[in-house]
Each structure stands twice: as C-alpha cells, then as structure tokens.
Write an enzyme that holds these catalytic residues in place. Structure first.
Site, PDB file in Angstrom:
ATOM      1  N   GLU A 139       0.826  -1.213   0.000  1.00 35.07           N
ATOM      2  CA  GLU A 139       0.000   0.000   0.000  1.00 35.07           C
ATOM      3  C   GLU A 139       0.860   1.263   0.000  1.00 35.07           C
ATOM      4  O   GLU A 139       1.659   1.472   0.914  1.00 35.07           O
ATOM      5  CB  GLU A 139      -0.906   0.029   1.231  1.00 35.07           C
ATOM      6  CG  GLU A 139      -1.763   1.292   1.320  1.00 35.07           C
ATOM      7  CD  GLU A 139      -2.555   1.369   2.610  1.00 35.07           C
ATOM      8  OE1 GLU A 139      -3.566   2.089   2.623  1.00 35.07           O
ATOM      9  OE2 GLU A 139      -2.154   0.725   3.601  1.00 35.07           O
ATOM     10  N   GLU A 236     -11.912   2.934   5.902  1.00 33.76           N
ATOM     11  CA  GLU A 236     -10.826   3.055   6.866  1.00 33.76           C
ATOM     12  C   GLU A 236     -10.692   4.524   7.257  1.00 33.76           C
ATOM     13  O   GLU A 236      -9.767   5.221   6.860  1.00 33.76           O
ATOM     14  CB  GLU A 236      -9.504   2.524   6.281  1.00 33.76           C
ATOM     15  CG  GLU A 236      -8.428   2.374   7.351  1.00 33.76           C
ATOM     16  CD  GLU A 236      -7.082   1.946   6.787  1.00 33.76           C
ATOM     17  OE1 GLU A 236      -6.362   1.214   7.481  1.00 33.76           O
ATOM     18  OE2 GLU A 236      -6.748   2.351   5.658  1.00 33.76           O
TER      19      GLU A 236
END
EC number: 5.3.1.22
Length: 254
Positions: A139, A236
């Site tokens: 990520e 998130e």
C-alpha cells in the site's frame, strides 16, 4: 450496488475484535478487515466471522518497534529475518481465520538497497502465501501522515509488483493516501485497476467520514461501479465519536 468493508482498526475500535465484527454485520457492512489482530485468539475471530457470514478481507504485518519509530519492516535492510517472521506470523493468523489478504508493511526506508530488500522479502513471502491461497498487498502511504515511508505512490507500487512478478501480489489502493499525495484519484484508479487487490477510502484531508472533505466519493464510487469493480470497498476512516453515528454515508454516497 456498492459493497463496503468495515476496517475494524478504526471502526468500533473500542470493542473486542469479535464484537466489532458483529457490530459491522448489524450496521449492514458486507465484509470486514483489520490492522493487527494478533492478541486476539484466532478461533474467536473465526467464530464471529462464521456467525455473521462476513469475510475478513485483510490484516497487516506488524509494525516492528513503534517506540523506535518503526512502521513496518519489509524494506528495512537490517531487518530481513524479522520481516519474513512478520509475514509468516500474518500468514498463520490469516490461515486460521480465513482472511484472504495480507498487507505487507514496507516501513520507513529509502534507496536502492531498501527496494532490493523489499522485493526479496515479497518474493519469498508470496511463495509462502501461495500455499495457503493468500494474496499479499502493498500500500502506498502518504508522506504527510508517515514521513519517510518507503512506498508513497501507486506508480512506485506498480513497479514493485511488476519486478516481483508474483500472481498473488497486488496493490492496496487507499483513495485517502493517493489524494493526500496530490494525485488525481480517478485517474490513478484507471491507470492501476488491473493491479489493485483492494480499495480503501476516508475523508480528505482529515481522514474522517467519507461524506466530509474535498474528495467526492459519490463520484469515485460511481466511477468504480461503471468500471465493473464490485468488490467491497474498505471504510478506513476515523469516526470521531460513536461509529454508528458516522454511518449516514452508506446511504448518501451510493
């Protein structure tokens, strides 16, 4: 129809993980994901997942030593053994809980040697994960929130994925991090969609609710739907209060 996954690192973070899974089910989420569940008995997590019917989409490798400023280990040239141990730990937990993806955290590093360490660890990790049917994710994380993080842009992640060349390595694309790097989220999604294994989101720039801030997620979600992307999108964000009170976006942004 847009599907959503609750990231239990931020949502219902005040609850034990099994209870947070149950809360996500009650709130209407289609899946869950977490950060570092290792202190929780995997049997309890698996039981909650089976009870609710929710899939667990992902968990993270450990940070290392946060007191020393570590934020992942995999690109640290002097922590190769620890990095592989962290991947093995994540594989074991994912296998026991039925989790499908592992976010392999690169850590704070820079340079050619760090890239080589990252690629070497990912190749070994992908081989080990393959035996369990698991996908490893990397990520890009913005350098405002985590200065010095090795992986900061989708282009960089794509180049790493291509160099590793493993079928079970993909990109975790967090719209929040991409936007915070000053990039066009929709353009980056279009550019990298074939390499993306999971998408996350939060309000920009404060990482709050996705219906607040400068990034129009109604447009982003509609674009993904038009592109045929139908996997659950990971919420998130920091709810800044009771999680249930922050969920109106699940109706207004779709």
């Amino acid at each position: 129809m847009v599907k959503f996954s609750a990231n239990l690192g931020f949502l219902w973070a005040d609850l034990p993980l099994p209870e947070a899974i149950r809360a996500a089910k009650r709130a209407g989420f289609d899946a869950v994901e977490c950060h570092w569940p290792y202190d929780v008995d995997p049997a309890e997590v698996r039981a909650a997942l089976q009870e609710t019917g929710l899939p667990m989409l992902g968990l993270n490798t450990v940070l290392g030593d946060p007191a020393a400023g570590e934020f992942g280990l995999t690109a640290l040239v002097d922590r190769a053994e620890d990095a592989l141990a962290a991947i093995d730990q994540a594989i074991t937990y994912a296998a026991k809980t039925g989790t499908s993806n592992i976010h392999v955290m690169a850590g704070k590093a820079a340079g050619i040697e760090a890239e080589a360490a990252f690629i070497t660890a990912l190749k070994t990790g992908c081989d080990r994960a393959q035996a369990y049917g698991l996908t490893l994710l990397i990520e890009p994380i913005n350098d405002h929130d985590v200065p010095g993080y090795f992986l900061t842009t989708p282009d960089q992640a794509a180049a790493i994925i291509d160099q590793v060349g493993a079928p079970n390595l993909a990109m975790m694309f967090d719209c929040y991090h991409v936007a915070r790097m000053g990039l066009d989220v929709i353009a980056e999604l279009d550019k990298h969609l074939p390499r993306i294994g999971h998408i996350q989101f939060a309000g920009v720039p404060n990482r709050g609710r996705p219906d607040q801030g400068t990034l129009n997620y109604k447009v982003v979600f509609q674009h993904l739907r038009q592109r045929g992307y139908n996997a659950p999108l990971g919420a998130e964000y920091r709810p800044q209060g009771e999680t249930e009170a922050s969920l109106a976006w699940m109706q207004t942004l779709v």
